[in-house]
Design a protein around this motif. Structure first.
Motif, mmCIF file in Angstrom:
data_model
loop_
_atom_site.group_PDB
_atom_site.id
_atom_site.type_symbol
_atom_site.label_atom_id
_atom_site.label_comp_id
_atom_site.label_asym_id
_atom_site.label_seq_id
_atom_site.Cartn_x
_atom_site.Cartn_y
_atom_site.Cartn_z
ATOM 1 N N HIS B 38 1.702 1.061 24.011
ATOM 2 C CA HIS B 38 0.552 1.911 23.694
ATOM 3 C C HIS B 38 0.783 2.506 22.309
ATOM 4 O O HIS B 38 1.379 3.577 22.178
ATOM 5 C CB HIS B 38 0.395 3.023 24.731
ATOM 6 N N HIS B 78 1.452 7.487 28.863
ATOM 7 C CA HIS B 78 1.323 6.268 28.052
ATOM 8 C C HIS B 78 1.642 6.528 26.585
ATOM 9 O O HIS B 78 1.770 5.586 25.811
ATOM 10 C CB HIS B 78 -0.070 5.657 28.212
ATOM 11 N N GLN B 189 -10.585 7.200 23.763
ATOM 12 C CA GLN B 189 -9.826 6.788 24.940
ATOM 13 C C GLN B 189 -9.853 5.285 25.045
ATOM 14 O O GLN B 189 -10.235 4.609 24.091
ATOM 15 C CB GLN B 189 -10.278 7.538 26.191
ATOM 16 N N SER B 190 -9.443 4.739 26.160
ATOM 17 C CA SER B 190 -9.212 3.301 26.219
ATOM 18 C C SER B 190 -10.474 2.512 25.856
ATOM 19 O O SER B 190 -10.441 1.614 25.020
ATOM 20 C CB SER B 190 -8.725 2.921 27.618
ATOM 21 N N TYR B 191 -11.588 2.867 26.470
ATOM 22 C CA TYR B 191 -12.805 2.083 26.241
ATOM 23 C C TYR B 191 -13.431 2.354 24.879
ATOM 24 O O TYR B 191 -13.962 1.441 24.235
ATOM 25 C CB TYR B 191 -13.832 2.380 27.344
ATOM 26 N N ALA B 259 -10.013 1.431 18.852
ATOM 27 C CA ALA B 259 -9.707 1.355 20.288
ATOM 28 C C ALA B 259 -8.898 0.101 20.633
ATOM 29 O O ALA B 259 -8.197 0.069 21.645
ATOM 30 C CB ALA B 259 -11.006 1.378 21.096
ATOM 31 N N HIS B 262 -5.275 0.773 21.328
ATOM 32 C CA HIS B 262 -4.857 1.678 22.415
ATOM 33 C C HIS B 262 -3.607 1.097 23.076
ATOM 34 O O HIS B 262 -2.597 1.764 23.226
ATOM 35 C CB HIS B 262 -5.987 1.827 23.436
ATOM 36 N N HIS B 263 -3.709 -0.143 23.463
ATOM 37 C CA HIS B 263 -2.529 -0.859 23.958
ATOM 38 C C HIS B 263 -2.468 -2.178 23.235
ATOM 39 O O HIS B 263 -3.446 -2.917 23.184
ATOM 40 C CB HIS B 263 -2.600 -1.079 25.466
#
Lengths: 314, 282
Positions: B38, B78, B189-191, B259, B262-263
């Protein structure tokens, strides 16, 4: 519940943490130990996490609310904050099984044993009556890791005996095994004792192994008790999946491999209860009253070729 | 329409000093070894974790279980690469452990584990747990008369979780001024953007209305973090929330506010070259 007050008087690590319990719950404790009697609101997920924090600092939190809220609502907190960290938090679950029958399926804890038992490090205990619950509580001060304690309604007939003693994880032989061995947990012990009397009147000797601790299951006692019996019967106020019957079947398979004894699992059906009434009336409705238990065992003995699931379905 | 905080603008513009670049190199060293991590959530956190571990926490790597140590919980688990970089740099474990990140037998997983990683106070990764644990730690300090302080680092996406607000109410109920929540407000955030996934504004007012004393700052401004964190509690008798305006992926131009970072599953040669340009060779 009053045991928590007594334990608090003996051990300064003991905390009572309620969400929003009935008015005056443990009032005497709240007066004597106001700092260790915490009411933290209808926020079970938070309460479990907070209890984990307190336990990390050496406290022994006894968290108390209705069984369904202490299991379903905050399962991730129980799994991670308590079990993954292996912290000595005691979950005092009011109304295990069908105690809250009149309040409907939102309040009936019918799968709690299964989901608590599935968690590594968790201990699951279901005392049969108030005396046994009190004996259990004595042992909760020094037991490592989290414990789920499934309490019944209170006021159940006292059938446990002081001379049997009590140890977490040690099953109690209430009646010596005969043709049949019934294995019980919680308040099914009272029903099993009455069913055993009915069976005796029919010339069938039925022993009873009271498995108050479902996890860790007392494998040694179970393997000893099944010696020579024709039928092993599990009795639980719980859905068929994952509870005492499952635990026994798993243990028998793991320890015997082939040559399994005939087994009958008596439980609630695999569905939510849409009936009300009382704990007792729902147990009767689902064939877990003594007469139905004895009849199911007689049928099973008479028709050993039938599978237990056929016998179970009604 | 959401007003852009001046702190957010300052976070965008903020230049990173040598130590911040060095810590980013440690993070990226672990990501390169594991081929994953992450990245964005760690890079937005670096200065917050850096100031905590360099300047604020009373801790001693030689005695990580000292009962009087300050406690810090990375509730947004994370973001652990930032924490691992600081813990390694401060000597809780050898820096070479970073090379095993996410390996089968490594102590350093994709989320931090209590009991595995020296200096990690709680296993986190599932979101919305850390603040409640922090309330328990802070309440225990109060009850035991101990002077340690508890800091909980939360993500902005994380505070979508209702349990965070249950914990906030609990902290305020007990007036835990030995508890500080730090919110890594990188707005992604993730999305995608937080104001698309679940709008948080007015965020400072939310924390204030839940009974916290609230500070806001540029979360990459080491000086501002030192000053504000050095003065907690902001108001005696209240828990403190510090809203740290940050940039996700801060320090890597390609990753900033992106985004997709993010990961990250693998880094291409081109990306590695770009990282070297941004933070130096590693």
């Amino acid at each position: 519940m009053n045991m928590i007050h007594k334990l608090a008087a003996r051990d300064e690590r003991v905390l009572y943490i309620g969400s929003d319990p009935g008015a005056g719950t443990l009032r005497a404790m709240s007066k004597e130990f106001p700092d260790r009697h915490l009411i933290e609101g209808i926020s079970e997920a938070h309460i479990i996490g907070m209890s984990a924090g307190l336990a990390m600092e050496g406290y022994l939190p006894y968290v108390n609310t209705i069984a369904t809220f202490l299991t379903r609502r905050c399962y991730e907190q129980v799994a991670i904050d308590l079990c993954l960290h292996n912290l000595p938090v005691r979950l005092i679950a009011n109304g295990g099984g069908l105690v809250y029958a009149p309040l409907g399926p939102t309040h009936q804890a019918i799968e709690d044993i299964a989901i608590m038992r599935a968690l590594p490090n968790m201990t699951v205990v279901c005392p049969a009556d108030a005396d046994e619950a009190a004996r259990l509580m004595e042992h909760t001060l020094d037991w490592p890791g989290p414990i789920y304690i499934r309490l019944a309604k209170g006021g159940d007939a006292i059938v446990s005996k002081a001379e049997h003693g009590f140890e977490i994880g040690r099953a109690i032989v209430m009646r010596s095994p005969g043709d049949v061995l019934m294995v019980t947990t919680g308040i099914m012990l009272q029903r099993a004792l009455a069913a055993a009397d009915l069976l005796a009147a029919q010339g069938i000797s039925a022993g009873i192994l009271h498995m108050h601790t479902v996890k860790p299951l007392d494998t040694e006692a179970l393997m000893r008790a099944i010696q020579g019996v024709k039928l092993v019967v599990s009795l639980e106020e719980h859905v068929p999946a994952g509870g005492l019957g499952s635990a026994i079947a798993e243990t028998l398979i793991d320890n015997l491999g082939g040559g399994l004894p005939a087994m009958l699992r008596l439980s609630l059906p695999d569905r939510f209860m849409h009936n009300y009434g009382s704990q007792d009336s729902l147990l009767k409705k689902h064939d877990l009253a003594p007469g139905s238990i004895a009849a199911a065992i007689q049928r099973s003995l008479a028709a050993p070729e039938k599978s237990s699931s056929q016998l179970h379905s009604t | 329409m959401i007003q852009i905080s001046p702190h957010a603008e300052a976070a965008q513009a903020c230049k990173l000093d040598d130590r911040s670049l060095y810590l980013r190199r440690l993070v990226l060293r672990a990501v390169r070894s594991a081929g994953r991590g992450h990245v964005g959530p760690a890079l937005s956190l670096i200065e917050i974790v850096r100031v905590l571990y360099d300047d604020v926490l009373r801790i001693d790597p030689r005695s990580p279980r000292d009962p009087d140590r300050d406690r810090a919980i990375l509730s947004k688990g994370h973001g652990c690469l930032a924490l691992y970089a600081l813990l390694a740099d401060r000597g809780f474990f050898p820096v070479s452990e970073l090379d095993g990140f996410c390996g089968t037998d490594s102590i350093l997983g994709g989320h931090p584990e209590y009991g595995m990683v020296p200096g990690v106070e709680a296993s986190t990764g599932a979101l919305g747990h850390g603040l409640s644990i922090g309330v328990g730690l802070a309440l225990a300090a109060r009850m035991r008369g101990r002077t340690y302080r508890t800091f909980v680092l939360l993500g902005d996406g994380e505070i979508n979780e209702g349990s965070v607000w249950e914990a906030a109410m609990g902290a305020a109920k007990h007036g835990l001024d030995n508890l500080t929540a730090l919110i890594d407000y990188n707005k992604l955030q993730s999305y995608g953007p937080t104001d698309y996934v679940m709008p948080l504004e007015p965020l400072a007012d939310k924390w204030r209305s839940f009974g916290f004393a609230v500070e806001e700052l540029n979360g990459h401004d080491v000086g501002a973090l030192r000053t504000t964190l050095g003065q907690v509690p902001a108001v005696p008798g209240k828990p403190t929330a510090i809203i740290c305006h940050t940039v996700k992926g801060k320090g890597l131009p390609a990753a900033e506010s992106n985004a997709d970072w993010h990961h990250k599953n693998k880094l291409t040669d081109n990306e590695l070259d770009a990282i070297r340009v941004a933070v130096g060779d590693f």
